[in-house]
Design a protein around this motif. Structure first.
Motif, PDB file in Angstrom:
ATOM      1  N   HIS A  94       0.814  -1.223   0.000  1.00 42.59           N
ATOM      2  CA  HIS A  94       0.000   0.000   0.000  1.00 42.59           C
ATOM      3  C   HIS A  94       0.844   1.269   0.000  1.00 42.59           C
ATOM      4  O   HIS A  94       0.337   2.355   0.295  1.00 42.59           O
ATOM      5  CB  HIS A  94      -0.985  -0.037   1.170  1.00 42.59           C
ATOM      6  CG  HIS A  94      -2.009  -1.111   1.010  1.00 42.59           C
ATOM      7  ND1 HIS A  94      -3.110  -0.971   0.186  1.00 42.59           N
ATOM      8  CD2 HIS A  94      -2.061  -2.376   1.487  1.00 42.59           C
ATOM      9  CE1 HIS A  94      -3.812  -2.096   0.191  1.00 42.59           C
ATOM     10  NE2 HIS A  94      -3.191  -2.968   0.971  1.00 42.59           N
TER      11      HIS A  94
ATOM     12  N   CYS B 233      -7.487   1.749  -4.082  1.00 42.71           N
ATOM     13  CA  CYS B 233      -7.491   0.347  -3.622  1.00 42.71           C
ATOM     14  C   CYS B 233      -8.649   0.176  -2.632  1.00 42.71           C
ATOM     15  O   CYS B 233      -9.260   1.155  -2.207  1.00 42.71           O
ATOM     16  CB  CYS B 233      -6.151   0.004  -2.969  1.00 42.71           C
ATOM     17  SG  CYS B 233      -6.049   0.451  -1.222  1.00 42.71           S
TER      18      CYS B 233
ATOM     19  N   HIS C   4      -6.738   3.999  -0.449  1.00 41.49           N
ATOM     20  CA  HIS C   4      -5.547   4.756  -0.876  1.00 41.49           C
ATOM     21  C   HIS C   4      -5.652   5.056  -2.359  1.00 41.49           C
ATOM     22  O   HIS C   4      -6.008   4.197  -3.140  1.00 41.49           O
ATOM     23  CB  HIS C   4      -4.265   3.942  -0.667  1.00 41.49           C
ATOM     24  CG  HIS C   4      -4.180   3.269   0.662  1.00 41.49           C
ATOM     25  ND1 HIS C   4      -3.869   1.940   0.804  1.00 41.49           N
ATOM     26  CD2 HIS C   4      -4.379   3.763   1.910  1.00 41.49           C
ATOM     27  CE1 HIS C   4      -3.873   1.626   2.096  1.00 41.49           C
ATOM     28  NE2 HIS C   4      -4.182   2.709   2.775  1.00 41.49           N
TER      29      HIS C   4
ATOM     30  N   CYS D 277      -1.837   3.586  -4.626  1.00 41.19           N
ATOM     31  CA  CYS D 277      -0.880   2.704  -3.951  1.00 41.19           C
ATOM     32  C   CYS D 277      -0.492   1.564  -4.903  1.00 41.19           C
ATOM     33  O   CYS D 277      -1.119   1.383  -5.950  1.00 41.19           O
ATOM     34  CB  CYS D 277      -1.442   2.167  -2.638  1.00 41.19           C
ATOM     35  SG  CYS D 277      -2.676   0.878  -2.828  1.00 41.19           S
TER      36      CYS D 277
HETATM   37 ZN   LIG Z   1      -3.769   0.631  -0.828  1.00 40.21          ZN
END
Ligand SMILES: [Zn+2]
Length: 392
Positions: free
Chosen positions: A249, A259, A263, A266
């Protein structure tokens, strides 16, 4: 439940470290003359002969046909390990599959099988492992194996302490604090080592793959998740589940796709199989499996090509960060999604160079096989290493 004692043969248990170094050297670098071995390992030829004799007598080492020694030109019989006579079982457990291989002492695959996990309880998985061992051994004409290694996604390392059982957390199997090693040893009847799967794969590449002969390299695995392992000064850097969970991540492009943890940009948002499938599916307006995305991209499909190129560029930036922080010069890419690095090679290289202050070739990137059985081979390799180095 006590710790199951190691059951290596008596001869092997008593071996001094110097003898183990000889076996390790022969396994990794192949057959060598006694003079060459003595030189590499800084031993006198007398010591070398004294150390190797019991191992030759016990059948662990063998002497080859007479050749002329490259060091002094005299006729000599090079030493080698009796690789075929020392088979190991390697297992990789996923949420629904068990991948099994039997390898020789150099991790060469002798027999392999993949099958669904029928029952997810640890006891049932151990029984299934025993049946696989029996069937693969019978098929390969083997009467016994030396040891077994299990590669498992999850925390197989952090609770390892001297004098304490190593407990395994494998959330995808619903396992928490399972004493898998003794359970597997009872089922298989041989010593067993359990290791995190990415760590096992790093060990495999260190001894038998792209990292052979290197003291320092990093491994990045691409697949359902993003894995990372670091070998520094010939040793795997110990990592906790928290470290490894963080890695996938790391943000490589703050404006990138999202994601499942929220995030933006990432590594997982670009590189995880599901991310790639979702991104391609959005453009194609249909569900598309990972392998097809790679195929379509290689054929020039504009949607899949864009997805792969962006992901490969993100991977290039990630590799630039890894190498800059750790100062390793080689990064091995593996895992079932590694095709992405081949199809998107140019974009990967470009992003890597741009993020390394435009110094091309300062990092060596090696994309390895995407065969799932490589993970099971990793399991066999941790068993081989445990046998050779005498640690567990
Ligand atoms: Zn992530």
């Amino acid at each position: 439940m006590g710790v199951v004692p190691r059951r290596w043969s008596g001869m092997w248990d008593a071996l001094p470290d110097a003898a183990r170094s000889i076996v390790k050297e022969l396994i990794i670098h192949g057959p060598q003359s006694r003079t060459a071995l003595a030189k590499t390992l800084h031993l006198s030829t007398g010591s070398l002969t004294r150390l190797t004799k019991p191992m030759v007598d016990a059948g662990l080492l063998i002497e080859g046909d007479v050749v002329h020694d490259p060091v002094n030109g005299r006729p000599t019989r090079p030493l080698d390990v009796a690789a075929a006579n020392h088979p190991f079982l390697g297992l990789k457990l996923t949420a629904d599959q068990v991948h099994a291989v039997i390898t020789d002492l150099r991790a060469g695959v002798v027999a392999a099988r993949d099958e669904p996990i029928a029952d997810h309880s640890p006891e049932a998985v151990c029984r299934q492992a025993r049946r696989l061992l029996d069937e693969l051994s019978a098929g390969a004409g083997l009467s016994r194996i030396v040891a077994a290694g299990v590669a498992i996604g999850g925390d197989a390392r952090s609770s390892a302490q001297v004098g304490r059982e190593r407990l395994v957390d494998a959330p995808f199997l619903g396992w928490r604090q399972v004493a898998l090693e003794p359970m597997m040893e009872r089922a298989l009847g041989v010593p067993c080592v359990v290791e995190n799967d990415v760590a096992a794969l790093a060990h495999q590449h260190h001894w038998f793959g792209a990292g052979r002969g290197l003291r320092d390299f990093a491994l990045v695995t691409i697949g359902a998740g993003i894995g990372y392992a670091l070998i520094v000064h010939d040793h795997l850097v110990a990592a906790t589940e928290a470290d490894l969970g963080m890695f996938g991540h790391l943000v490589v492009n703050p404006g990138g796709p999202m994601c499942p943890e929220g995030h933006r940009g990432c590594a997982s948002a670009y590189l995880a199989s599901e991310s790639v499938e979702n991104a391609a599916g959005q453009g194609l307006r249909r569900a598309v499996p990972y392998a097809e995305v790679m195929r379509l991209a290689a054929d020039g499909d504009p949607v899949c090509l864009t997805v792969v190129r962006e992901a490969a560029a993100a991977l290039g930036r990630l590799i630039a960060h890894i190498t800059t922080m750790s100062m390793v010069k080689t990064v091995v890419l593996a895992g079932e999604g590694v095709e992405l690095a081949r199809v998107g090679k140019d974009d990967l290289e470009r992003a890597l160079t741009a993020n390394r202050r435009d110094v091309p070739g300062s990092v060596h990137v090696v994309a390895e096989a995407d065969d799932f059985r490589e993970w099971a081979r990793g399991g066999a390799v941790v068993a081989i290493q445990s046998f050779v180095t005498g640690s567990d």
